[in-house]
Design a protein around this motif. Structure first.
Motif, PDB file in Angstrom:
ATOM      1  N   ALA A 132       0.855  -1.188   0.000  1.00  0.00           N
ATOM      2  CA  ALA A 132       0.000   0.000   0.000  1.00  0.00           C
ATOM      3  C   ALA A 132       0.891   1.238   0.000  1.00  0.00           C
ATOM      4  CB  ALA A 132      -0.907   0.016   1.228  1.00  0.00           C
ATOM      5  N   VAL A 133       0.357   2.318  -0.525  1.00  0.00           N
ATOM      6  CA  VAL A 133       1.094   3.579  -0.524  1.00  0.00           C
ATOM      7  C   VAL A 133       0.322   4.580   0.331  1.00  0.00           C
ATOM      8  CG1 VAL A 133       1.976   5.489  -1.903  1.00  0.00           C
ATOM      9  CG2 VAL A 133       2.071   3.159  -2.807  1.00  0.00           C
ATOM     10  N   LEU A 163      -4.606   6.609   1.299  1.00  0.00           N
ATOM     11  CA  LEU A 163      -4.079   5.253   1.167  1.00  0.00           C
ATOM     12  C   LEU A 163      -4.488   4.706  -0.198  1.00  0.00           C
ATOM     13  CD1 LEU A 163      -5.159   3.887   4.672  1.00  0.00           C
ATOM     14  CD2 LEU A 163      -2.852   4.592   4.012  1.00  0.00           C
ATOM     15  N   LEU A 164      -3.542   4.151  -0.918  1.00  0.00           N
ATOM     16  CA  LEU A 164      -3.804   3.613  -2.243  1.00  0.00           C
ATOM     17  C   LEU A 164      -3.410   2.138  -2.277  1.00  0.00           C
ATOM     18  CD1 LEU A 164      -2.290   6.554  -4.341  1.00  0.00           C
ATOM     19  CD2 LEU A 164      -4.688   6.208  -3.719  1.00  0.00           C
ATOM     20  N   PHE A 165      -4.262   1.309  -2.899  1.00  0.00           N
ATOM     21  CA  PHE A 165      -4.038  -0.133  -2.931  1.00  0.00           C
ATOM     22  C   PHE A 165      -4.184  -0.653  -4.358  1.00  0.00           C
ATOM     23  CE2 PHE A 165      -6.552   1.056   0.838  1.00  0.00           C
ATOM     24  CZ  PHE A 165      -5.637   0.784   1.849  1.00  0.00           C
ATOM     25  N   THR A 166      -3.332  -1.582  -4.718  1.00  0.00           N
ATOM     26  CA  THR A 166      -3.494  -2.308  -5.978  1.00  0.00           C
ATOM     27  C   THR A 166      -3.270  -3.791  -5.693  1.00  0.00           C
ATOM     28  OG1 THR A 166      -1.153  -1.995  -6.547  1.00  0.00           O
ATOM     29  CG2 THR A 166      -2.721  -0.379  -7.417  1.00  0.00           C
ATOM     30  N   ASN A 167      -3.787  -4.623  -6.574  1.00  0.00           N
ATOM     31  CA  ASN A 167      -3.591  -6.079  -6.481  1.00  0.00           C
ATOM     32  C   ASN A 167      -4.039  -6.652  -5.140  1.00  0.00           C
ATOM     33  OD1 ASN A 167      -2.315  -6.125  -9.084  1.00  0.00           O
ATOM     34  ND2 ASN A 167      -0.433  -5.393  -8.114  1.00  0.00           N
ATOM     35  N   ILE A 168      -5.176  -6.154  -4.644  1.00  0.00           N
ATOM     36  CA  ILE A 168      -5.663  -6.671  -3.365  1.00  0.00           C
ATOM     37  C   ILE A 168      -6.763  -7.711  -3.537  1.00  0.00           C
ATOM     38  CG2 ILE A 168      -5.022  -4.663  -1.991  1.00  0.00           C
ATOM     39  CD1 ILE A 168      -7.895  -3.642  -2.251  1.00  0.00           C
ATOM     40  N   ALA A 169      -7.222  -7.916  -4.753  1.00  0.00           N
ATOM     41  CA  ALA A 169      -8.247  -8.940  -4.976  1.00  0.00           C
ATOM     42  C   ALA A 169      -7.700 -10.306  -4.605  1.00  0.00           C
ATOM     43  CB  ALA A 169      -8.705  -8.935  -6.433  1.00  0.00           C
ATOM     44  N   PHE A 322     -12.584   4.672  -2.692  1.00  0.00           N
ATOM     45  CA  PHE A 322     -12.518   4.908  -4.130  1.00  0.00           C
ATOM     46  C   PHE A 322     -12.222   3.593  -4.834  1.00  0.00           C
ATOM     47  CE2 PHE A 322     -11.132   8.683  -1.886  1.00  0.00           C
ATOM     48  CZ  PHE A 322     -11.867   9.684  -2.484  1.00  0.00           C
ATOM     49  N   LEU A 323     -12.909   3.368  -5.936  1.00  0.00           N
ATOM     50  CA  LEU A 323     -12.594   2.245  -6.806  1.00  0.00           C
ATOM     51  C   LEU A 323     -12.052   2.792  -8.122  1.00  0.00           C
ATOM     52  CD1 LEU A 323     -15.669  -0.147  -6.330  1.00  0.00           C
ATOM     53  CD2 LEU A 323     -13.497  -0.134  -5.092  1.00  0.00           C
ATOM     54  N   ASP A 324     -10.889   2.306  -8.515  1.00  0.00           N
ATOM     55  CA  ASP A 324     -10.288   2.679  -9.793  1.00  0.00           C
ATOM     56  C   ASP A 324     -10.814   1.698 -10.828  1.00  0.00           C
ATOM     57  OD1 ASP A 324      -8.724   3.674 -11.814  1.00  0.00           O
ATOM     58  OD2 ASP A 324      -6.848   2.793 -11.078  1.00  0.00           O
ATOM     59  N   LEU A 325     -11.664   2.197 -11.722  1.00  0.00           N
ATOM     60  CA  LEU A 325     -12.360   1.332 -12.678  1.00  0.00           C
ATOM     61  C   LEU A 325     -11.765   1.478 -14.071  1.00  0.00           C
ATOM     62  CD1 LEU A 325     -15.980   2.268 -11.525  1.00  0.00           C
ATOM     63  CD2 LEU A 325     -14.604   0.318 -10.762  1.00  0.00           C
ATOM     64  N   ASP A 326     -11.670   0.356 -14.796  1.00  0.00           N
ATOM     65  CA  ASP A 326     -11.230   0.440 -16.186  1.00  0.00           C
ATOM     66  C   ASP A 326     -12.425   0.761 -17.078  1.00  0.00           C
ATOM     67  OD1 ASP A 326     -12.667  -1.925 -16.600  1.00  0.00           O
ATOM     68  OD2 ASP A 326     -10.891  -3.203 -16.611  1.00  0.00           O
ATOM     69  N   ALA A 327     -12.194   0.820 -18.382  1.00  0.00           N
ATOM     70  CA  ALA A 327     -13.252   1.228 -19.313  1.00  0.00           C
ATOM     71  C   ALA A 327     -14.445   0.282 -19.278  1.00  0.00           C
ATOM     72  CB  ALA A 327     -12.687   1.309 -20.733  1.00  0.00           C
ATOM     73  N   ALA A 328     -14.207  -0.978 -18.915  1.00  0.00           N
ATOM     74  CA  ALA A 328     -15.289  -1.959 -18.853  1.00  0.00           C
ATOM     75  C   ALA A 328     -15.974  -2.001 -17.490  1.00  0.00           C
ATOM     76  CB  ALA A 328     -14.748  -3.345 -19.195  1.00  0.00           C
ATOM     77  N   GLY A 329     -15.513  -1.147 -16.570  1.00  0.00           N
ATOM     78  CA  GLY A 329     -16.119  -1.118 -15.251  1.00  0.00           C
ATOM     79  C   GLY A 329     -15.523  -2.101 -14.267  1.00  0.00           C
ATOM     80  N   ASN A 330     -14.417  -2.749 -14.648  1.00  0.00           N
ATOM     81  CA  ASN A 330     -13.756  -3.671 -13.728  1.00  0.00           C
ATOM     82  C   ASN A 330     -12.883  -2.905 -12.743  1.00  0.00           C
ATOM     83  OD1 ASN A 330     -14.726  -6.080 -15.096  1.00  0.00           O
ATOM     84  ND2 ASN A 330     -13.279  -5.575 -16.732  1.00  0.00           N
ATOM     85  N   VAL A 331     -12.755  -3.424 -11.531  1.00  0.00           N
ATOM     86  CA  VAL A 331     -12.004  -2.748 -10.481  1.00  0.00           C
ATOM     87  C   VAL A 331     -10.512  -3.046 -10.641  1.00  0.00           C
ATOM     88  CG1 VAL A 331     -11.676  -2.510  -8.001  1.00  0.00           C
ATOM     89  CG2 VAL A 331     -13.972  -2.914  -8.915  1.00  0.00           C
ATOM     90  N   GLY A 335      -8.815   2.851  -3.029  1.00  0.00           N
ATOM     91  CA  GLY A 335      -8.168   3.770  -2.105  1.00  0.00           C
ATOM     92  C   GLY A 335      -9.133   4.274  -1.057  1.00  0.00           C
ATOM     93  N   SER A 336      -8.574   4.953  -0.074  1.00  0.00           N
ATOM     94  CA  SER A 336      -9.371   5.520   0.994  1.00  0.00           C
ATOM     95  C   SER A 336      -8.597   6.680   1.601  1.00  0.00           C
ATOM     96  CB  SER A 336      -9.666   4.468   2.070  1.00  0.00           C
ATOM     97  OG  SER A 336     -10.404   5.019   3.141  1.00  0.00           O
TER      98      SER A 336
END
Length: 352
Positions: A132-133, A163-169, A322-331, A335-336
């Motif tokens: 996380a950042v 706080l920013l998160f990626t690859n948490i699925a 916050f959800l960072d969504l791609d063009a297809a609406g996938n997460v 962040g928070s």
């Protein structure tokens, strides 16, 4: 060995409070470490009268910090939940609220140097393996806790900690939907078994005879509903690749209902046996993600916001994620914004 005490930062992180330690100040042996932490918090005792714990799961938490063991992070953060009335210390999950204090604590303890203005801290969340950042306000190269940001469940205004998160699925379950489907039926109740940073079982409040607007005290007093929810949780554990969760703090159980205060959805969460006064950061992100599963119980109850800014209603207000969504609406990421505050810096004295 510990007659002279142990260096400890006592901090509020988000809507939780906890003791922040350097790993080098605690025993390397896990059993010895856990016995020490139980003594420090005053567990097992419902009042935690002989320790610094606050007689609530939200105020009986520990963060252990050390120099990062991996090149893409600045600091390692191990979260431990010290149970209040059981002699149990669990690292089965992370904590996004205590995470909010990790960046400031790492700077306070000299694990990394502060920049003038704002310092980015890359945090390896040891419990789940993700990074996380956190962005920490550091005017003049020193941490400040003063600011204008308000979060539900905390009085006053303080410095923001984005706080920013990626690859948490699949943080603990290996996949966003560990059963491969948006709906599973357990004891006749539809539920979404999902993990986007926090393993959660999400079900309609109405399916267990509730409105979803009940207070924390009302839910705590409803033994029949709590027993029914726990029965579902115990069955969900193996389905979520978590095994026997009888003594585990995951999965969290989340009751959802239509929003009533301008948010995306209303929640009442169990952590797992006590009712949360708010909702955890990763649980809020996971619930927001669940609202996007059209076949799941959360979708039909939710009001989808414009963009990716979700307000998750809970017993004491709203938590923004916050959800960072791609063009297809996938997460793609999440962040928070949390806040944190140093409460004291000193030495804590366990029973020796």
């Amino acid at each position: 060995m510990y007659e002279d005490g142990i260096p400890c930062l006592w901090m509020r992180g988000g809507t939780s409070k906890g003791a922040y330690f350097l790993g080098e100040d605690l025993p390397a042996d896990v059993s010895e470490r856990d016995r020490l932490l139980l003594s420090i918090m005053g567990s097992p005792d419902p009042r935690q009268i002989d320790g610094i714990g606050g007689a609530d799961p939200l105020t009986s938490k520990v963060a252990i910090l050390s120099q990062s063991s991996r090149p893409d992070a600045d600091v390692d953060y191990l979260f431990l939940q010290v149970f209040v009335d059981q002699a149990l210390v669990s690292g089965a999950q992370g904590c996004g609220n205590i995470l909010a204090g990790v960046g400031p604590a790492a700077i306070e303890r000299g694990l990394m140097k502060a920049e003038d203005g704002e310092t980015e801290v890359r945090i390896h969340m040891v419990n789940t393996g993700e990074v996380a950042v956190a962005r920490v306000a550091t005017p003049g190269g020193r941490v400040t806790y003063s600011g204008e940001t308000e979060i539900a469940g905390v009085p006053g205004r303080h410095a923001a900690v984005p706080l920013l998160f990626t690859n948490i699925a699949g943080s603990m379950c290996g996949a966003l939907l560990p059963t491969g489907q948006a709906v599973d039926v357990i004891d006749g109740i539809e539920a979404t078994l999902i993990d986007n940073g926090m393993p959660c079982v999400i079900l309609r409040a109405s399916d267990v005879g509730l409105s979803g607007a009940e207070s924390r005290d009302e839910l705590e007093a409803n033994a029949a509903v709590k027993a029914r929810i726990e029965a579902i949780r115990l069955q969900a554990g193996p389905l979520m690749k978590l095994g026997d969760v009888t003594t585990a703090s995951v999965p969290k159980m989340v009751l959802v209902a239509p929003p009533s205060a301008g948010g995306a959805i209303s929640t009442r969460s169990f952590i797992p046996h006590r009712v949360h006064a708010t909702i955890g950061v990763f649980a809020a992100i996971t619930v927001a993600t669940a609202t996007r599963l059209k076949d799941g119980p959360a979708a039909a109850l939710s009001v989808q916001p414009d963009g990716g800014r979700y307000l998750i209603e809970h017993p004491t207000g709203l938590t923004e994620v916050f959800l960072d969504l791609d063009a297809a609406g996938n997460v793609k990421g999440a962040g928070s914004i949390r806040t944190a505050r140093k409460l004291f810096d000193g030495r804590v004295f366990p029973v020796v």
